[in-house]
Every structure is written in structure tokens, then in C-alpha cells.
Design a protein around this motif. Structure first.
Motif, PDB file in Angstrom:
ATOM      1  N   ASN A 188      -6.071  23.433  25.743  1.00 57.21           N
ATOM      2  CA  ASN A 188      -6.486  24.825  25.875  1.00 57.21           C
ATOM      3  C   ASN A 188      -5.242  25.645  26.135  1.00 57.21           C
ATOM      4  O   ASN A 188      -4.399  25.275  26.961  1.00 57.21           O
ATOM      5  N   LEU A 189      -5.123  26.754  25.440  1.00 55.64           N
ATOM      6  CA  LEU A 189      -4.006  27.674  25.562  1.00 55.64           C
ATOM      7  C   LEU A 189      -4.542  28.933  26.232  1.00 55.64           C
ATOM      8  O   LEU A 189      -5.446  29.578  25.706  1.00 55.64           O
ATOM      9  N   THR A 190      -4.000  29.278  27.422  1.00 57.26           N
ATOM     10  CA  THR A 190      -4.559  30.367  28.219  1.00 57.26           C
ATOM     11  C   THR A 190      -3.465  31.299  28.727  1.00 57.26           C
ATOM     12  O   THR A 190      -2.579  30.861  29.466  1.00 57.26           O
ATOM     13  N   PRO A 191      -3.510  32.599  28.352  1.00 56.26           N
ATOM     14  CA  PRO A 191      -2.536  33.563  28.875  1.00 56.26           C
ATOM     15  C   PRO A 191      -2.983  34.067  30.253  1.00 56.26           C
ATOM     16  O   PRO A 191      -4.187  34.198  30.516  1.00 56.26           O
ATOM     17  N   GLN A 192      -2.000  34.372  31.126  1.00 54.66           N
ATOM     18  CA  GLN A 192      -2.309  34.851  32.473  1.00 54.66           C
ATOM     19  C   GLN A 192      -1.238  35.831  32.934  1.00 54.66           C
ATOM     20  O   GLN A 192      -0.047  35.548  32.835  1.00 54.66           O
ATOM     21  N   ARG A 193      -1.684  36.997  33.439  1.00 60.89           N
ATOM     22  CA  ARG A 193      -0.792  37.944  34.102  1.00 60.89           C
ATOM     23  C   ARG A 193      -1.659  38.855  34.961  1.00 60.89           C
ATOM     24  O   ARG A 193      -2.664  39.399  34.486  1.00 60.89           O
ATOM     25  N   TRP A 243      -4.109  42.141  34.063  1.00 56.25           N
ATOM     26  CA  TRP A 243      -4.387  42.181  32.634  1.00 56.25           C
ATOM     27  C   TRP A 243      -5.516  41.214  32.296  1.00 56.25           C
ATOM     28  O   TRP A 243      -5.677  40.185  32.937  1.00 56.25           O
ATOM     29  N   ILE A 244      -6.292  41.552  31.248  1.00 56.42           N
ATOM     30  CA  ILE A 244      -7.269  40.626  30.690  1.00 56.42           C
ATOM     31  C   ILE A 244      -6.866  40.371  29.240  1.00 56.42           C
ATOM     32  O   ILE A 244      -6.145  41.174  28.636  1.00 56.42           O
ATOM     33  N   PHE A 245      -7.307  39.245  28.685  1.00 58.23           N
ATOM     34  CA  PHE A 245      -6.816  38.815  27.373  1.00 58.23           C
ATOM     35  C   PHE A 245      -7.960  38.486  26.426  1.00 58.23           C
ATOM     36  O   PHE A 245      -9.029  38.039  26.837  1.00 58.23           O
ATOM     37  N   ASP A 246      -7.687  38.724  25.148  1.00 57.91           N
ATOM     38  CA  ASP A 246      -8.647  38.410  24.096  1.00 57.91           C
ATOM     39  C   ASP A 246      -7.948  37.604  23.012  1.00 57.91           C
ATOM     40  O   ASP A 246      -6.995  38.113  22.404  1.00 57.91           O
ATOM     41  N   PRO A 247      -8.373  36.364  22.797  1.00 64.16           N
ATOM     42  CA  PRO A 247      -9.409  35.672  23.551  1.00 64.16           C
ATOM     43  C   PRO A 247      -8.896  35.242  24.932  1.00 64.16           C
ATOM     44  O   PRO A 247      -7.695  35.221  25.164  1.00 64.16           O
ATOM     45  N   GLU A 248      -9.824  34.871  25.816  1.00 62.23           N
ATOM     46  CA  GLU A 248      -9.426  34.425  27.153  1.00 62.23           C
ATOM     47  C   GLU A 248      -8.675  33.101  27.083  1.00 62.23           C
ATOM     48  O   GLU A 248      -7.766  32.857  27.874  1.00 62.23           O
ATOM     49  N   PHE A 308      -2.653  36.632  21.147  1.00 61.51           N
ATOM     50  CA  PHE A 308      -3.614  37.181  22.100  1.00 61.51           C
ATOM     51  C   PHE A 308      -3.419  38.690  22.195  1.00 61.51           C
ATOM     52  O   PHE A 308      -2.300  39.179  22.075  1.00 61.51           O
ATOM     53  N   GLY A 309      -4.511  39.413  22.455  1.00 57.49           N
ATOM     54  CA  GLY A 309      -4.440  40.827  22.789  1.00 57.49           C
ATOM     55  C   GLY A 309      -4.515  40.963  24.302  1.00 57.49           C
ATOM     56  O   GLY A 309      -5.261  40.230  24.959  1.00 57.49           O
ATOM     57  N   ALA A 310      -3.732  41.863  24.887  1.00 60.78           N
ATOM     58  CA  ALA A 310      -3.709  42.075  26.341  1.00 60.78           C
ATOM     59  C   ALA A 310      -4.209  43.487  26.641  1.00 60.78           C
ATOM     60  O   ALA A 310      -3.813  44.446  25.976  1.00 60.78           O
ATOM     61  N   TYR A 311      -5.057  43.587  27.636  1.00 61.41           N
ATOM     62  CA  TYR A 311      -5.654  44.874  28.006  1.00 61.41           C
ATOM     63  C   TYR A 311      -5.484  45.085  29.500  1.00 61.41           C
ATOM     64  O   TYR A 311      -5.832  44.208  30.300  1.00 61.41           O
TER      65      TYR A 311
END
Length: 181
Positions: A128-133, A136-141, A157-160
Motif C-alpha cells: 500500500n502506498l500512502t501519502p501523509q502530511r 492535508w488530505i489526499f486523493d486517493p487516500e 496523488f492530489g493534495a487538498y
């Protein structure tokens, strides 16, 4: 593990190794004196040598051995602010899962100023590849990856930005996330 033998592109025999890695190829019969190529193949593995040429006369051949090692791959992508072209700096991208040999795997990479990240020498497996900051929330999670061959590029990933509003009497916070009811 499968081995293909053949002249040019004609497959003469396909076999699977036993639990000790031994194999036997059959079907050569009266085809002695012809050059054959023995090529090992298995998803997620690299072999040394990649293949070998044989000329069979009348005797059996032994000692045609190969060494297998887990193949490694590259995973890369980009974290962009929303759907814009702007990359997001310092996003931790976590890669976690299990290799094909069963080893647990957990590694982090951070995005550069353009939002790019990269993992190198990743063994075949399921991850599983998961962005974290923070903030911020990410799409996809998260992105599930089943790596068996070829590099995995464009894992984007898109960051919001997560915005919290406070309203109510002064000194009494009442957080509301935009987009939530």
C-alpha cells in the motif's frame, strides 16, 4: 519456476522445478545436434544467467544451473496541490506491505520541491502506498500495488488543504471541516 527450451521461437518443453529447485526437460528425442536455449522465468525473480544455449548430441546434460534472486523495481509518482500543476514539498509517502518471499516491508520517501517521490530497489510483492502530511488530505487516500514486473511510475496523488473553521462564542472552539456535514 518454468523453463522454456526451443529452437528459434518453437517451444520444445516447459517444466516446473521441484521443491529443491531441480528440473528435467523432455521431448528432445531424435532432435540431437540442434541448438536449444534454456530460459528460466518466474514473476518477481531475476536469474543468473538469464538463459543458456545447449547443443544436445546423444548424452543427457547435467549442471545447467541458474541462480534466482528477488527482482527489484522502481515506484515513483508525484503529489500535486489539487488538480494544479504545483507540486507539494515534504509529503511523506509510505510504502508498506509484504514481499513475495513473505518479508514485511515498510519504507518512507519524501517529495521534493516539484512534488516528486521515488522508491528504488523494491522487491516484488503486495504493498500500500500512502501519502501523509499534517493539515492535508489526499486523493486517493492510499494506492494498493501488486508488483510483479516493470516499474510502477505515475503513482500520483492530489493534495487538498484541510481547513478548520471555528465559530461560536469567543473562547469556545467548535471545529467544522469544510465539506463535512
Amino acid at each position: 519456476l518454468k523453463f522454456w527450451t526451443g529452437t528459434d521461437t518453437t517451444i520444445v518443453d516447459v517444466t516446473i522445478t521441484d521443491t529443491f529447485g531441480n528440473y528435467t526437460l523432455n521431448g528432445f528425442g531424435a532432435l540431437g545436434g540442434i541448438s536449444y536455449q534454456v530460459v528460466p522465468r518466474a514473476a518477481g525473480w531475476a536469474f543468473t544467467p538469464a538463459g543458456t544455449n545447449l547443443i544436445l548430441v546423444d548424452a543427457d546434460r547435467t549442471g545447467v544451473d541458474f541462480t534466482a534472486a528477488e527482482a527489484t523495481y522502481q515506484i515513483s509518482g508525484r503529489v500535486a496541490v489539487g488538480t494544479s500543476a504545483s507540486g507539494l514539498l515534504d509529503v511523506r509517502v509510505n510504502l508498506a506491505g509484504r514481499t513475495l518471499s513473505g518479508t514485511l516491508f515498510n519504507l518512507n520517501a519524501y517529495t521534493d520541491g516539484a512534488g516528486n517521490y521515488q522508491f528504488n530497489n523494491i522487491p516484488a510483492g503486495d504493498y500500500n502506498l500512502t501519502p501523509q502530511r499534517t493539515g492535508w488530505i489526499f486523493d486517493p487516500e492510499t494506492r494498493p500495488l501488486s508488483i510483479r514486473e516493470n516499474p510502477f511510475v505515475n503513482q500520483d496523488f492530489g493534495a487538498y488543504l484541510l481547513i478548520t473553521l471555528t465559530y461560536g462564542p469567543v473562547g469556545v472552539p467548535n471545529p467544522v471541516d469544510i465539506g463535512e456535514e
